[in-house]
Design a protein around this motif. Structure first.
Motif, PDB file in Angstrom:
ATOM      1  N   PRO A  43     -17.695   3.682  -1.728  1.00 59.46           N
ATOM      2  CA  PRO A  43     -18.613   3.109  -0.734  1.00 59.46           C
ATOM      3  C   PRO A  43     -19.167   1.740  -1.146  1.00 59.46           C
ATOM      4  CG  PRO A  43     -19.141   5.407  -1.092  1.00 59.46           C
ATOM      5  CD  PRO A  43     -18.108   5.043  -2.101  1.00 59.46           C
ATOM      6  N   VAL A  44     -19.617   1.628  -2.393  1.00 59.57           N
ATOM      7  CA  VAL A  44     -20.196   0.347  -2.831  1.00 59.57           C
ATOM      8  C   VAL A  44     -19.141  -0.744  -2.786  1.00 59.57           C
ATOM      9  CG1 VAL A  44     -21.264  -0.865  -4.754  1.00 59.57           C
ATOM     10  CG2 VAL A  44     -21.913   1.480  -4.288  1.00 59.57           C
ATOM     11  N   TYR A  45     -17.949  -0.407  -3.293  1.00 62.65           N
ATOM     12  CA  TYR A  45     -16.849  -1.371  -3.311  1.00 62.65           C
ATOM     13  C   TYR A  45     -16.490  -1.801  -1.888  1.00 62.65           C
ATOM     14  CZ  TYR A  45     -12.042  -3.044  -3.821  1.00 62.65           C
ATOM     15  OH  TYR A  45     -10.901  -3.794  -3.769  1.00 62.65           O
ATOM     16  N   PHE A  46     -16.399  -0.828  -0.985  1.00 63.00           N
ATOM     17  CA  PHE A  46     -15.980  -1.090   0.381  1.00 63.00           C
ATOM     18  C   PHE A  46     -16.988  -1.976   1.098  1.00 63.00           C
ATOM     19  CE2 PHE A  46     -15.806   0.085   4.889  1.00 63.00           C
ATOM     20  CZ  PHE A  46     -14.490  -0.224   5.153  1.00 63.00           C
ATOM     21  N   GLU A  69     -12.732 -13.343   3.152  1.00 66.21           N
ATOM     22  CA  GLU A  69     -11.548 -13.584   2.323  1.00 66.21           C
ATOM     23  C   GLU A  69     -10.953 -12.288   1.778  1.00 66.21           C
ATOM     24  OE1 GLU A  69     -11.913 -16.504  -0.868  1.00 66.21           O
ATOM     25  OE2 GLU A  69     -13.279 -17.570   0.473  1.00 66.21           O
ATOM     26  N   SER A  70     -11.840 -11.363   1.392  1.00 64.91           N
ATOM     27  CA  SER A  70     -11.345 -10.163   0.711  1.00 64.91           C
ATOM     28  C   SER A  70     -11.315  -8.947   1.638  1.00 64.91           C
ATOM     29  CB  SER A  70     -12.222  -9.870  -0.507  1.00 64.91           C
ATOM     30  OG  SER A  70     -13.548  -9.681  -0.102  1.00 64.91           O
ATOM     31  N   LYS A  71     -11.510  -9.188   2.945  1.00 65.50           N
ATOM     32  CA  LYS A  71     -11.650  -8.062   3.873  1.00 65.50           C
ATOM     33  C   LYS A  71     -10.422  -7.157   3.873  1.00 65.50           C
ATOM     34  CE  LYS A  71     -13.196  -7.205   8.549  1.00 65.50           C
ATOM     35  NZ  LYS A  71     -13.513  -7.789   9.857  1.00 65.50           N
ATOM     36  N   ILE A  72      -9.261  -7.764   4.139  1.00 65.92           N
ATOM     37  CA  ILE A  72      -8.027  -6.979   4.249  1.00 65.92           C
ATOM     38  C   ILE A  72      -7.749  -6.263   2.918  1.00 65.92           C
ATOM     39  CG2 ILE A  72      -5.533  -7.099   4.609  1.00 65.92           C
ATOM     40  CD1 ILE A  72      -6.975  -7.736   7.110  1.00 65.92           C
ATOM     41  N   ASN A  73      -7.903  -7.048   1.850  1.00 63.23           N
ATOM     42  CA  ASN A  73      -7.662  -6.509   0.517  1.00 63.23           C
ATOM     43  C   ASN A  73      -8.536  -5.292   0.239  1.00 63.23           C
ATOM     44  OD1 ASN A  73      -6.323  -6.661  -1.874  1.00 63.23           O
ATOM     45  ND2 ASN A  73      -6.734  -8.856  -2.120  1.00 63.23           N
ATOM     46  N   THR A  74      -9.805  -5.411   0.627  1.00 61.58           N
ATOM     47  CA  THR A  74     -10.756  -4.319   0.404  1.00 61.58           C
ATOM     48  C   THR A  74     -10.328  -3.069   1.155  1.00 61.58           C
ATOM     49  OG1 THR A  74     -12.510  -5.933   0.189  1.00 61.58           O
ATOM     50  CG2 THR A  74     -13.166  -3.656   0.588  1.00 61.58           C
TER      51      THR A  74
END
Lengths: 425, 113
Positions: A189-192, A200-205
């Motif tokens: 959850p925290v990471y997401f 920038e990191s949306k897709i990657n996340t």
């Protein structure tokens, strides 16, 4: 040229430490430096206080303690390259040791366990902590550092859980469960939510989150479900066998009580031998359960047992050690003698060279090596299967006893259920 | 003109070492003043860069310190250690080499582009 008084020196020193500079040598350096500037640049009757404030402002961008932070950074940076080198070497080493260990395990070569333990220990105790220490310096805000810390802890936990699982050490399931809980409830959850905010990191996340959830699911299945089903199945089978053994024992007892004619002397001997063998096995089962499960039972009751996730204890009880060249212990020797007596009596009675209870050497299905009867059925075999084999033996003995009274000739045509091969477990 | 702090940052260690090699022992303020003097104010070493560097050099064993009391305050003098002397030669020749390379690189670039 301005002359600085002692009170002013104290004032500057207090101000420097109030601004967050704690290293004594740095304090002294800065004090001397400021004093030099004031002495050189301030006129004799100038305003000390305002000149000092103006001067000290030129030392930093936001706060004076930046200088101390920069100093500490440089001092720790010295170890940066050694740490990085150690990290790479330990990472490579643990990966190599683990792969080699798994390969050895497949090939049944000695040293497999040592390699796997070494690999996982180096990776979880040296590689992952170093990786954390180096990475945490790159992260700026506390949230990122926290995520990294939790991730590191989870990483160490999963490596140790797998190590404990592979080695059948206690606590593996607990560690695995804590790992999954930590990942699902805290880390993911925290990471997401912190990653999804950044375009920038949306897709990657999103992709990493899905992979992590899948990984946790697979891990949970591996750690918890499979052994549970297996143990449960073993428990049910064992319970069934135990019940049918009890029923058969009762039947033989009734039969010998109700038979009005006195049995022929030979049968008497057989009955004695069978009862002795069965009692001996029952006692052995109880002692196995008590030493493996760390409980004290007087009768065999599978519902009281734990998970029967116990691999090494039966071998130690029956063979004395986990040696590569096991020698059957006293209990197994006595058992074999008892079974041989039954075989001998039945050979005489049926007038046949065939042993009813098969005590001959067997070929291990996996390695192809010929093993003694004891090693084949009891060596390095989980407690559940050892107990099962012993109960099966008891049932076979009781069956011989019963059939001997009813129609002994049929015994020659009957094929007994053999005990489980230790290599199959 | 005053050079940017980014340019100075990478060469500060070399500057300090070279100054100490030429002057035996110096204290912090003296170093900043000497650099200012020698470069006609074009290079001004900030306190925020100088003292961290001096501490790092000290912990690397390249410089040694001695303290002197001036009234109530303490002045720390820095001087080169034997290994610092070797390091200075190394650093200076490395920087000289680097400058040659930069000259070559920056001169040649517009022609090939």
């Amino acid at each position: 040229m301005y002359r600085i008084s002692e009170q002013q020196i104290d004032f500057i020193l207090n101000d420097i430490s109030a601004r967050g500079v704690e290293m004594e040598s740095l304090q002294q350096n800065l004090l001397d430096h400021i004093c030099c500037i004031i002495e050189h640049d301030l006129e004799e009757n100038g305003d000390f206080e305002s000149f000092y404030q103006k001067t000290v402002k030129t030392f930093y961008k936001d706060a004076l303690w930046e200088i101390e932070e920069e100093t500490l950074q440089l001092l720790t940076f010295k170890n940066y390259y050694t740490m990085k080198k150690t990290m790479i070497v330990s990472g490579t080493f643990s990966a190599a040791a683990m792969s080699l260990g798994i390969f050895f395990k497949f090939m049944h070569w000695p040293g497999a366990s040592a390699l796997i333990i070494l690999g996982i220990a180096v990776s979880s105790l040296i590689f992952i902590p170093l990786l954390f220490t180096l990475r945490v310096k790159e992260k700026q805000n506390i949230k990122d550092k926290l995520i990294l810390g939790i991730g590191t802890f989870a990483g160490i936990l999963i490596s140790l859980a797998i190590l404990f699982k592979v080695m059948h050490w206690p606590g593996a399931n607990l560690m695995g469960t804590v790992f999954v809980a930590l990942m699902v409830l805290v880390y993911i959850p925290v990471y997401f939510f912190s990653g999804i905010k950044n375009p920038e990191s949306k897709i990657n996340t999103i992709v990493s989150t899905i992979i992590m959830i899948m990984g946790c699911g697979l891990f949970l299945t591996l750690v918890n479900s499979r052994p549970y089903i297996q143990d449960n199945a073993n428990e049910v089978t064992n319970q069934d066998l135990q019940e049918s053994y009890a029923a058969m024992s009762e039947q033989t007892r009734q039969l010998s009580l109700t038979s009005c004619m006195a049995p022929p002397p030979k049968d008497d001997k057989l009955n004695e031998a069978c009862n002795a063998a069965c009692d001996r096995i029952e006692a052995l089962k109880i002692s196995l359960i008590n030493s493996s499960e760390d409980i004290q039972v007087k009768t065999v009751n599978y519902k009281e047992l734990g998970k029967l996730d116990n691999y090494n204890d039966p071998t130690i009880v029956l063979f004395g050690s986990l040696d590569d060249h096991p020698v059957p212990g006293a209990d197994l020797k006595v058992l074999r003698e008892r079974l041989q007596t039954i075989n001998l009596l039945m050979k005489e009675k049926l007038n046949t060279p065939v042993s009813l209870i098969d005590l001959s050497d067997k070929k291990n299905l996996k390695s192809g090596v010929t093993q003694s009867w004891e090693i084949h059925h009891f060596y390095c075999t989980p407690l559940a299967n050892v107990l099962r084999n012993l109960t099966q033996l008891q049932i076979n003995i009781r069956f011989i006893q019963l059939m001997n009274k009813r129609s002994p000739d049929m015994l020659q045509t009957i094929k007994f259920v053999p005990p489980v091969d230790s290599a199959m477990s | 003109m005053i050079y940017s702090s980014e340019l100075i940052k990478g060469t500060l260690k070399t500057i300090v070492l070279k100054l100490l090699a030429d002057n035996k022992k110096m204290y912090g303020y003296e170093i900043t003043q000497r650099v200012k003097e020698l470069t006609f104010d074009r290079i001004q070493i900030t306190e925020g860069a100088l003292y961290p560097t001096l501490h790092a050099l000290e912990s690397d064993g390249l410089v040694t310190t001695e303290t002197e009391y001036i009234g109530k305050r303490v002045r720390k003098y820095y001087s080169l250690s034997p290994s610092g002397k070797n390091k200075t030669k190394e650093k200076v020749s490395e920087l000289a080499d680097f400058m040659e390379t930069m000259k070559f690189l920056l001169d040649i670039k517009p022609k090939t582009a």
